[in-house]
Design a protein around this motif. Sequence first.
Motif, mmCIF file in Angstrom:
data_model
loop_
_atom_site.group_PDB
_atom_site.id
_atom_site.type_symbol
_atom_site.label_atom_id
_atom_site.label_comp_id
_atom_site.label_asym_id
_atom_site.label_seq_id
_atom_site.Cartn_x
_atom_site.Cartn_y
_atom_site.Cartn_z
ATOM 1 N N GLY A 15 0.890 -1.086 0.083
ATOM 2 C CA GLY A 15 0.017 0.093 -0.121
ATOM 3 C C GLY A 15 0.721 1.176 -0.046
ATOM 4 N N VAL A 19 0.138 6.968 4.116
ATOM 5 C CA VAL A 19 0.949 6.355 4.964
ATOM 6 C C VAL A 19 2.008 5.350 4.589
ATOM 7 C CG1 VAL A 19 0.650 4.961 7.243
ATOM 8 C CG2 VAL A 19 -1.000 6.666 6.839
ATOM 9 N N GLU A 38 1.910 -1.283 -4.727
ATOM 10 C CA GLU A 38 0.770 -0.590 -4.758
ATOM 11 C C GLU A 38 -0.108 -0.837 -5.904
ATOM 12 O OE1 GLU A 38 -0.890 1.979 -3.125
ATOM 13 O OE2 GLU A 38 -2.327 1.664 -4.695
ATOM 14 N N VAL A 39 -1.121 -0.955 -5.696
ATOM 15 C CA VAL A 39 -2.393 -1.245 -6.871
ATOM 16 C C VAL A 39 -2.588 -0.175 -7.734
ATOM 17 C CG1 VAL A 39 -4.245 -1.077 -5.549
ATOM 18 C CG2 VAL A 39 -4.211 -2.755 -7.517
ATOM 19 N N ARG A 54 -10.458 15.138 -2.008
ATOM 20 C CA ARG A 54 -10.030 14.555 -0.709
ATOM 21 C C ARG A 54 -8.812 15.366 -0.132
ATOM 22 N NH1 ARG A 54 -10.890 9.657 0.710
ATOM 23 N NH2 ARG A 54 -10.337 10.593 2.645
ATOM 24 N N SER A 56 -6.535 16.789 3.531
ATOM 25 C CA SER A 56 -6.373 16.379 4.829
ATOM 26 C C SER A 56 -5.679 17.587 5.419
ATOM 27 C CB SER A 56 -5.510 15.265 5.040
ATOM 28 O OG SER A 56 -5.989 14.249 4.494
ATOM 29 N N ALA A 57 -6.062 17.848 6.708
ATOM 30 C CA ALA A 57 -5.426 18.991 7.676
ATOM 31 C C ALA A 57 -4.070 18.075 8.159
ATOM 32 C CB ALA A 57 -6.238 19.403 8.938
ATOM 33 N N LEU A 140 -1.211 -7.632 -3.867
ATOM 34 C CA LEU A 140 -1.026 -8.515 -2.657
ATOM 35 C C LEU A 140 -2.104 -9.518 -2.961
ATOM 36 C CD1 LEU A 140 0.232 -9.521 -0.190
ATOM 37 C CD2 LEU A 140 -1.410 -8.460 1.129
ATOM 38 N N ALA A 168 -0.012 -1.156 4.814
ATOM 39 C CA ALA A 168 -0.471 0.165 4.700
ATOM 40 C C ALA A 168 -1.697 0.169 3.579
ATOM 41 C CB ALA A 168 0.595 1.034 4.477
ATOM 42 N N ASP A 169 -2.430 -0.882 3.609
ATOM 43 C CA ASP A 169 -3.331 -0.996 2.437
ATOM 44 C C ASP A 169 -4.768 -0.699 2.788
ATOM 45 O OD1 ASP A 169 -3.283 -3.122 4.124
ATOM 46 O OD2 ASP A 169 -3.359 -4.694 2.424
ATOM 47 N N ASP A 293 -4.832 3.455 8.239
ATOM 48 C CA ASP A 293 -6.138 2.807 8.250
ATOM 49 C C ASP A 293 -6.319 1.402 8.280
ATOM 50 O OD1 ASP A 293 -7.027 5.650 8.040
ATOM 51 O OD2 ASP A 293 -8.519 5.366 6.503
ATOM 52 N N GLY A 303 -9.919 15.748 12.124
ATOM 53 C CA GLY A 303 -8.904 15.874 11.030
ATOM 54 C C GLY A 303 -7.652 15.194 11.431
ATOM 55 N N GLN A 304 -7.869 13.822 12.152
ATOM 56 C CA GLN A 304 -6.512 13.273 12.660
ATOM 57 C C GLN A 304 -6.275 11.923 12.032
ATOM 58 O OE1 GLN A 304 -4.396 14.346 14.649
ATOM 59 N NE2 GLN A 304 -5.278 16.436 14.915
ATOM 60 N N GLY A 305 -6.938 11.419 11.347
ATOM 61 C CA GLY A 305 -6.898 9.887 10.800
ATOM 62 C C GLY A 305 -5.576 9.804 10.092
ATOM 63 N N ALA A 306 -5.112 10.717 9.244
ATOM 64 C CA ALA A 306 -3.860 10.339 8.406
ATOM 65 C C ALA A 306 -2.919 10.880 9.211
ATOM 66 C CB ALA A 306 -3.681 11.083 7.083
ATOM 67 N N ASN A 307 -2.978 11.705 9.970
ATOM 68 C CA ASN A 307 -1.787 12.116 11.005
ATOM 69 C C ASN A 307 -1.416 11.107 12.007
ATOM 70 O OD1 ASN A 307 -1.478 14.710 10.333
ATOM 71 N ND2 ASN A 307 -3.544 15.516 10.842
HETATM 72 C C1 LIG Z 1 -14.228 12.933 4.766
HETATM 73 C C2 LIG Z 1 -12.762 12.221 5.311
HETATM 74 C C3 LIG Z 1 -11.885 13.651 5.962
HETATM 75 C C4 LIG Z 1 -10.685 13.334 6.455
HETATM 76 N N1 LIG Z 1 -9.992 14.550 6.725
HETATM 77 C C5 LIG Z 1 -8.726 13.959 7.392
HETATM 78 C C6 LIG Z 1 -7.882 15.231 8.083
HETATM 79 O O1 LIG Z 1 -8.297 16.390 7.693
HETATM 80 N N2 LIG Z 1 -6.763 14.933 8.487
HETATM 81 C C7 LIG Z 1 -6.205 13.730 8.622
HETATM 82 O O2 LIG Z 1 -5.242 13.520 9.133
HETATM 83 N N3 LIG Z 1 -7.066 12.633 8.150
HETATM 84 C C8 LIG Z 1 -8.309 12.823 7.794
HETATM 85 N N4 LIG Z 1 -8.961 11.719 7.144
HETATM 86 C C9 LIG Z 1 -8.437 10.314 7.219
HETATM 87 C C10 LIG Z 1 -7.600 9.870 6.308
HETATM 88 O O3 LIG Z 1 -8.336 10.461 5.075
HETATM 89 C C11 LIG Z 1 -7.102 8.426 6.175
HETATM 90 O O4 LIG Z 1 -6.822 8.163 7.527
HETATM 91 C C12 LIG Z 1 -5.738 8.223 5.255
HETATM 92 O O5 LIG Z 1 -6.243 8.523 3.904
HETATM 93 C C13 LIG Z 1 -5.381 6.697 5.329
HETATM 94 O O6 LIG Z 1 -4.228 6.535 4.715
HETATM 95 P P1 LIG Z 1 -3.876 5.199 4.619
HETATM 96 O O7 LIG Z 1 -2.597 5.250 3.520
HETATM 97 O O8 LIG Z 1 -3.417 4.500 5.730
HETATM 98 O O9 LIG Z 1 -4.860 4.398 3.754
HETATM 99 P P2 LIG Z 1 -5.371 4.672 2.192
HETATM 100 O O10 LIG Z 1 -5.464 5.989 1.897
HETATM 101 O O11 LIG Z 1 -6.619 3.819 2.163
HETATM 102 O O12 LIG Z 1 -4.386 3.807 1.079
HETATM 103 C C14 LIG Z 1 -4.160 2.499 1.298
HETATM 104 C C15 LIG Z 1 -3.435 2.227 -0.428
HETATM 105 O O13 LIG Z 1 -3.232 0.742 -0.472
HETATM 106 C C16 LIG Z 1 -3.322 0.386 -1.629
HETATM 107 N N5 LIG Z 1 -3.836 -1.045 -1.729
HETATM 108 C C17 LIG Z 1 -4.998 -1.524 -1.078
HETATM 109 N N6 LIG Z 1 -5.305 -2.879 -1.225
HETATM 110 C C18 LIG Z 1 -4.078 -3.435 -1.841
HETATM 111 C C19 LIG Z 1 -3.310 -4.416 -2.333
HETATM 112 N N7 LIG Z 1 -3.983 -5.688 -2.118
HETATM 113 N N8 LIG Z 1 -2.235 -4.531 -2.673
HETATM 114 C C20 LIG Z 1 -1.449 -3.204 -3.192
HETATM 115 N N9 LIG Z 1 -1.942 -2.215 -2.812
HETATM 116 C C21 LIG Z 1 -3.339 -1.994 -2.242
HETATM 117 C C22 LIG Z 1 -4.713 1.304 -2.374
HETATM 118 O O14 LIG Z 1 -4.659 1.496 -3.556
HETATM 119 C C23 LIG Z 1 -4.208 2.688 -1.391
HETATM 120 O O15 LIG Z 1 -3.015 3.477 -2.189
HETATM 121 C C24 LIG Z 1 -10.147 11.760 6.513
HETATM 122 C C25 LIG Z 1 -10.757 10.607 6.227
HETATM 123 C C26 LIG Z 1 -12.295 11.151 5.441
HETATM 124 C C27 LIG Z 1 -13.165 9.875 5.132
#
Ligand SMILES: Cc1cc2nc3c(=O)[nH]c(=O)nc-3n(C[C@H](O)[C@H](O)[C@H](O)COP(=O)(O)OP(=O)(O)OC[C@H]3O[C@@H](n4cnc5c(N)ncnc54)[C@H](O)[C@@H]3O)c2cc1C
Length: 399
Positions: A15, A19, A38-39, A54, A56-57, A140, A168-169, A293, A303-307
């Motif tokens: 992923g 993150v 990454e897919v 989309r 993020s803060a 994967l 991190a998927d 996630d 606005g903390q999920g990604a942080n």
């Molecule tokens: C409306 C909304 C507003 C938000 N605002 C904020 C904010 O202001 N601040 C903040 O910090 N957070 C915010 N968040 C949360 C934030 O968007 C998420 O926590 C963050 O995007 C998670 O990132 P990630 O890299 O963990 O997961 P993802 O962004 O889901 O990335 C996962 C990656 O893995 C890849 N993948 C999946 N399966 C596979 C596989 N089998 N093989 C290979 N690759 C794969 C996908 O293509 C993707 O690129 C918000 C969320 C929402 C819904």
Amino acid sequence: MSHAKTPEFHTIVVGGGMVGAALAAELAQSGHRVALVEVQPPGAFDPGGDHDLRVSAINRAAQRVFQSLGAWEGMMALRAHPYQAMEVWDAAGSGRIRFEARDLAEPDLGHIIENRVVQRALWDRLEQDPMVEIIAPDTLMGLDVRRSHAEITLASGRRLKALLVVGADGARSRLRELAGIRVNSRYYGQQALVATVRTALPHEDTAWQRFLSTGPLAFLPLGDGRCSIVWSADDARAEELRDLNDEAFCQALADGLDYRLGQVLETSRRAAFPLRGSQAEHYVRPRVALVGDAAHTIHPLAGQGANLGFQDAHALVSAVCAPGVTDAGELRVLRRYERARRGDNLIMMRSMEGFRYLFGSEQPPLAALRGLGLNLAHQVTPLKHLLMRHALGLGEHRT
Ligand SMILES: Cc1cc2nc3c(=O)[nH]c(=O)nc-3n(C[C@H](O)[C@H](O)[C@H](O)COP(=O)(O)OP(=O)(O)OC[C@H]3O[C@@H](n4cnc5c(N)ncnc54)[C@H](O)[C@@H]3O)c2cc1C
């Protein structure tokens, strides 16, 4: 770094979203040979193009990680906007709180950045790193954990071996499933509607959030004068809002924010995200770890999920790249990461649920309590500074 019998990679990151990309860059910087799978690799970014829905803060703690990776300048060069203040108030009561960067002698309270900008800038950095092999597009499919290493199988048929495989998927993590890690997940009965809007009054580089009984409505300032809105609403209200024509949606937005930014003059298309709170029962297994996630999701109201995900990545690197660690996949080592993060993430999830409950109630005692709480926090300087430092991701002490 010396490793006893190292397979072709120290770590495989599955992923390459925000993150996973940050984690891969941090691991490589600390001396790991990393494979990033990454897919859906990010495309080129066009700074002249419209804002993505989309955003993020991004807080100070994440900014510092990106700075240390040499990716922050890239984000700033693509597109990002600092905000100087944050104002939160309650539709049903008299509670109001305002945070200003200058109160803490900080240059800003954070930056509003499109997710694809964060990801693109990190990928630009990864693509130049000889310690990183990017394998994309690929998916994967299988996981085989052995005593001395883990092996994954990809849709292309390629097999990769490493001491550690990190998921991190995202929220529907395939790695989590393959590793047999269960997740406790709860649907909040709310959806977050997102759009980009233009308002009659300037946004004043302020993040505005009004708590309505059906959920919080946020207006986040963008560099072109528009705002990115996140409207978390109970399902019934969210359906109504989705079905409105643009003119009626703009009217509902202006009304929802109590005309603080005047009329809403135009809106982009809308997208909706169902909101779930989730926690993986374990963040680690022998030779497997989860971050971002894939490990947890929370309500977006603060606005903390990604942080939190960036903090996971940083904590995992601190554990597996600590002096003396020769096997990054050893459970004993991975548990240090789990101990550092799972409790904190759980507290954050529960706090967001508490906020949502407190602000979702129209019962007079609760409305009075939250009014009191917000006004108290606004007026008591040390408490307000503590809350601000927490929001910046800086903890209680200046770092
Ligand atoms: C409306 C909304 C507003 C938000 N605002 C904020 C904010 O202001 N601040 C903040 O910090 N957070 C915010 N968040 C949360 C934030 O968007 C998420 O926590 C963050 O995007 C998670 O990132 P990630 O890299 O963990 O997961 P993802 O962004 O889901 O990335 C996962 C990656 O893995 C890849 N993948 C999946 N399966 C596979 C596989 N089998 N093989 C290979 N690759 C794969 C996908 O293509 C993707 O690129 C918000 C969320 C929402 C819904």
